[in-house]
Scaffold this motif. Structure first.
Motif, PDB file in Angstrom:
ATOM      1  N   VAL A 196     -16.807 -26.461  27.836  1.00 14.99           N
ATOM      2  CA  VAL A 196     -18.125 -26.637  28.438  1.00 14.99           C
ATOM      3  C   VAL A 196     -18.001 -27.744  29.477  1.00 14.99           C
ATOM      4  N   ASP A 197     -18.689 -27.592  30.598  1.00 12.34           N
ATOM      5  CA  ASP A 197     -18.627 -28.568  31.677  1.00 12.34           C
ATOM      6  C   ASP A 197     -19.582 -29.722  31.379  1.00 12.34           C
ATOM      7  N   ILE A 198     -19.043 -30.937  31.407  1.00 11.68           N
ATOM      8  CA  ILE A 198     -19.815 -32.148  31.135  1.00 11.68           C
ATOM      9  C   ILE A 198     -20.065 -32.877  32.455  1.00 11.68           C
ATOM     10  N   PRO A 199     -21.332 -33.195  32.819  1.00  9.18           N
ATOM     11  CA  PRO A 199     -21.585 -33.971  34.043  1.00  9.18           C
ATOM     12  C   PRO A 199     -20.937 -35.351  33.940  1.00  9.18           C
ATOM     13  N   LEU A 200     -20.166 -35.720  34.975  1.00  7.11           N
ATOM     14  CA  LEU A 200     -19.442 -36.982  34.972  1.00  7.11           C
ATOM     15  C   LEU A 200     -19.969 -37.970  35.999  1.00  7.11           C
ATOM     16  N   GLY A 201     -20.999 -37.575  36.769  1.00  9.95           N
ATOM     17  CA  GLY A 201     -21.516 -38.453  37.810  1.00  9.95           C
ATOM     18  C   GLY A 201     -20.888 -38.156  39.154  1.00  9.95           C
ATOM     19  N   GLY A 211     -21.782 -36.113  41.330  1.00  8.92           N
ATOM     20  CA  GLY A 211     -21.723 -34.682  41.606  1.00  8.92           C
ATOM     21  C   GLY A 211     -20.556 -33.961  40.972  1.00  8.92           C
ATOM     22  N   GLN A 212     -19.831 -34.607  40.087  1.00  8.68           N
ATOM     23  CA  GLN A 212     -18.664 -33.994  39.460  1.00  8.68           C
ATOM     24  C   GLN A 212     -18.979 -33.601  38.020  1.00  8.68           C
ATOM     25  N   SER A 213     -18.244 -32.620  37.536  1.00  9.35           N
ATOM     26  CA  SER A 213     -18.287 -32.229  36.133  1.00  9.35           C
ATOM     27  C   SER A 213     -16.869 -31.897  35.699  1.00  9.35           C
ATOM     28  N   GLY A 214     -16.619 -32.017  34.420  1.00  8.72           N
ATOM     29  CA  GLY A 214     -15.281 -31.754  33.913  1.00  8.72           C
ATOM     30  C   GLY A 214     -15.308 -31.489  32.423  1.00  8.72           C
ATOM     31  N   ARG A 215     -14.115 -31.389  31.852  1.00 11.25           N
ATOM     32  CA  ARG A 215     -13.967 -31.121  30.422  1.00 11.25           C
ATOM     33  C   ARG A 215     -13.040 -32.171  29.817  1.00 11.25           C
ATOM     34  N   PRO A 216     -13.554 -33.400  29.618  1.00 12.30           N
ATOM     35  CA  PRO A 216     -12.717 -34.463  29.054  1.00 12.30           C
ATOM     36  C   PRO A 216     -12.288 -34.127  27.625  1.00 12.30           C
ATOM     37  N   PHE A 261     -25.485 -30.893  27.543  1.00 12.31           N
ATOM     38  CA  PHE A 261     -25.140 -32.306  27.570  1.00 12.31           C
ATOM     39  C   PHE A 261     -25.394 -32.877  28.953  1.00 12.31           C
ATOM     40  N   THR A 262     -25.966 -34.081  28.976  1.00 11.20           N
ATOM     41  CA  THR A 262     -26.239 -34.743  30.259  1.00 11.20           C
ATOM     42  C   THR A 262     -25.089 -35.630  30.698  1.00 11.20           C
ATOM     43  N   GLY A 263     -24.134 -35.867  29.827  1.00 10.29           N
ATOM     44  CA  GLY A 263     -22.990 -36.697  30.170  1.00 10.29           C
ATOM     45  C   GLY A 263     -22.160 -36.995  28.937  1.00 10.29           C
ATOM     46  N   PRO A 264     -21.055 -37.725  29.097  1.00 11.18           N
ATOM     47  CA  PRO A 264     -20.203 -38.047  27.942  1.00 11.18           C
ATOM     48  C   PRO A 264     -20.929 -38.836  26.861  1.00 11.18           C
ATOM     49  N   ASP A 265     -21.779 -39.793  27.236  1.00  8.20           N
ATOM     50  CA  ASP A 265     -22.501 -40.564  26.221  1.00  8.20           C
ATOM     51  C   ASP A 265     -23.424 -39.664  25.397  1.00  8.20           C
ATOM     52  N   ASP A 266     -24.082 -38.729  26.070  1.00  8.82           N
ATOM     53  CA  ASP A 266     -24.955 -37.796  25.356  1.00  8.82           C
ATOM     54  C   ASP A 266     -24.130 -36.893  24.445  1.00  8.82           C
ATOM     55  N   PHE A 267     -22.946 -36.483  24.897  1.00  9.66           N
ATOM     56  CA  PHE A 267     -22.073 -35.660  24.058  1.00  9.66           C
ATOM     57  C   PHE A 267     -21.695 -36.418  22.794  1.00  9.66           C
ATOM     58  N   ASN A 268     -21.269 -37.679  22.941  1.00  7.91           N
ATOM     59  CA  ASN A 268     -20.872 -38.467  21.769  1.00  7.91           C
ATOM     60  C   ASN A 268     -22.042 -38.718  20.838  1.00  7.91           C
ATOM     61  N   THR A 269     -23.231 -38.927  21.399  1.00  9.95           N
ATOM     62  CA  THR A 269     -24.407 -39.144  20.553  1.00  9.95           C
ATOM     63  C   THR A 269     -24.727 -37.903  19.724  1.00  9.95           C
ATOM     64  N   GLN A 270     -24.721 -36.732  20.379  1.00 13.00           N
ATOM     65  CA  GLN A 270     -25.010 -35.492  19.642  1.00 13.00           C
ATOM     66  C   GLN A 270     -23.918 -35.181  18.622  1.00 13.00           C
TER      67      GLN A 270
END
Length: 424
Positions: A128-133, A135-140, A244-253
């Motif tokens: 899933v593509d995660i917004p990284l700021g 204008g970029q997105s990725g799959r960390p 997910f709105t970003g990595p922090d939101d991913f970790n929270t969920q």
């Protein structure tokens, strides 16, 4: 031979309708012997082609003898040894059938884990593509750790799979999350951890925790089956339908969901991980009483371009550090630059996007002031040098100035000019 449908109908008529064999034969138009054969077996009829001999049959004793001596002998070598001159397909099929009988058995044993004994680690790349700021997105990557005894799962998304980020991820999950450290960490051949041998940074981290890091052999998936299954469980049960709105939101969920997932009944142990967790954690090692280590650190000298690079991003440094050697310290959340005497000359939030330049407004303002002062000083030096080149008058030095008539008399242009004796 009758069809499966006829076989089923014969059995139905005889058992359900109580119809005699002769009546069934008249009803279906078949012989009584066919009806008797259908009633005599509980298995449906299957057509089998009569077995025919194979060209390999005559060579099978020689093939078995070669496999007995060398079980791993390739089929091409076997063909050469037995003088095989026909197609290789049928020979390879026969060798494939015969070889297992001569290979040593390699059964997979069921491992019983003791409390606190080990935890398996792996990187999961969620599709899933995660917004990284920017204008970029990725799959960390997501670092996933599963305890062997209790099957407790923990995980955290990391900016990269480099050694510094992996170490910081371990520290946050074990020291801050579990507040205990398993005696052994199991890893496969991950480059940031080590391939065949631990990297120097990860070996130092293992020494700090006083744990053993076991690197699995290549092509040995059973060695970390617990975490592999956990990755699949995350992908099928946690990920679907989430945004997910970003990595922090991913970790929270993920953290919130794992609190629920670790309370489910685990099929292999028929118990809930949380019910076995206290005994598991009690047998683990204590977290060393040190401050959280920042293992991604290096020293560099700040040039006129007052930026430092961490991963692929550039972070500004206060221009007062230009010309000084500083220590750059980074973790999953922050990048800090420290000069001598603990002078913090930069502090930035870690950027997950790639190839970005991050500038602190305070650093930019200070650079503008220093740049203006430098331009003013340079202009002053240039003006002084130019004035020195033009002569003393340009420097503002007072010199004697004669009246113009003095020069006229000197060159006899007016009466009273100087004589020869005066001009010499």
């Amino acid at each position: 031979m009758i069809h499966v449908e006829d076989w089923a109908e014969i059995r139905r008529l005889h058992r359900a309708e109580q119809m005699p064999i002769r009546a069934i034969a008249r009803h279906l138009g078949i012989s009584k012997n066919t009806v008797k054969r259908a009633l005599a077996t509980d298995r449906p009829p299957v057509y089998q082609r009569p077995l025919k001999g194979s060209a390999v049959d005559a060579f099978e004793p020689a093939i078995r003898e070669l496999l007995k001596q060398t079980p791993t002998m390739p089929a091409t070598v076997i063909a050469e040894r037995i003088g095989w001159s026909r197609g290789m397909t049928i020979l390879k099929e026969r060798v494939r059938e015969l070889r297992p009988a001569y290979l040593p058995a390699d059964p997979v044993s069921r491992t019983a884990y003791q409390p606190g004994e080990l935890a398996q680690c792996d990187l999961w790349f969620p599709p899933v593509d995660i917004p990284l700021g920017y204008g970029q997105s990725g799959r960390p990557p997501v670092l996933v750790i599963v305890s062997g005894y209790s099957r407790m799962i923990t995980g955290r998304m990391l900016p990269s799979r480099q050694t510094g980020d992996l170490i910081d991820g371990h520290w946050r999950l074990l020291a801050d999350g579990w507040q205990a450290v398993p005696k052994t960490l199991v890893w496969d051949n991950e480059a940031g951890v080590g391939k065949g041998k631990l990297t120097s940074e990860f070996a130092a981290f293992a020494g700090l925790l006083a744990v053993r890091v076991h690197l699995c052999r290549p092509r040995d998936p059973e060695a970390k089956g617990l975490v592999e299954r956990a990755n699949g469980y995350l992908e099928t049960s946690f990920l679907p339908g989430r945004v997910f709105t970003g990595p922090d939101d991913f970790n929270t969920q993920l953290t919130a969901w794992l609190q629920i997932a670790n309370r489910r009944i685990h099929r292999s142990i028929t118990a809930r991980p949380v019910d076995r967790w206290e005994a598991d954690r009690a047998a683990m090692l204590k977290v060393p009483p040190v401050s959280p280590p920042h293992w991604w650190r290096f020293h560099t000298r700040i040039g006129r371009d007052h930026y430092v690079r961490v991963d692929t991003n550039d972070y500004s440094v206060h221009p007062r550090a230009i010309g000084r050697t500083v220590m750059v310290r980074a973790d999953n959340e922050e990048v800090t630059v420290i000069a001598s005497s603990n002078d913090v000359v930069a502090r930035h939030t870690r950027c997950w996007a790639r190839h970005q330049s991050l500038t602190d407004p305070e650093h930019a303002a200070a650079a503008d002031i220093l740049r203006g002062q430098a331009i003013h000083q340079q202009a002053a030096r240039a003006a002084t040098a130019h004035a020195a080149m033009l002569g003393p008058d340009s420097l503002g030095i007072d010199v004697e100035q004669r009246e113009l008539a003095t020069y006229d008399r000197m060159f006899t242009l007016i009466e009273g000019g100087a004589g020869k004796e005066d001009t010499t």
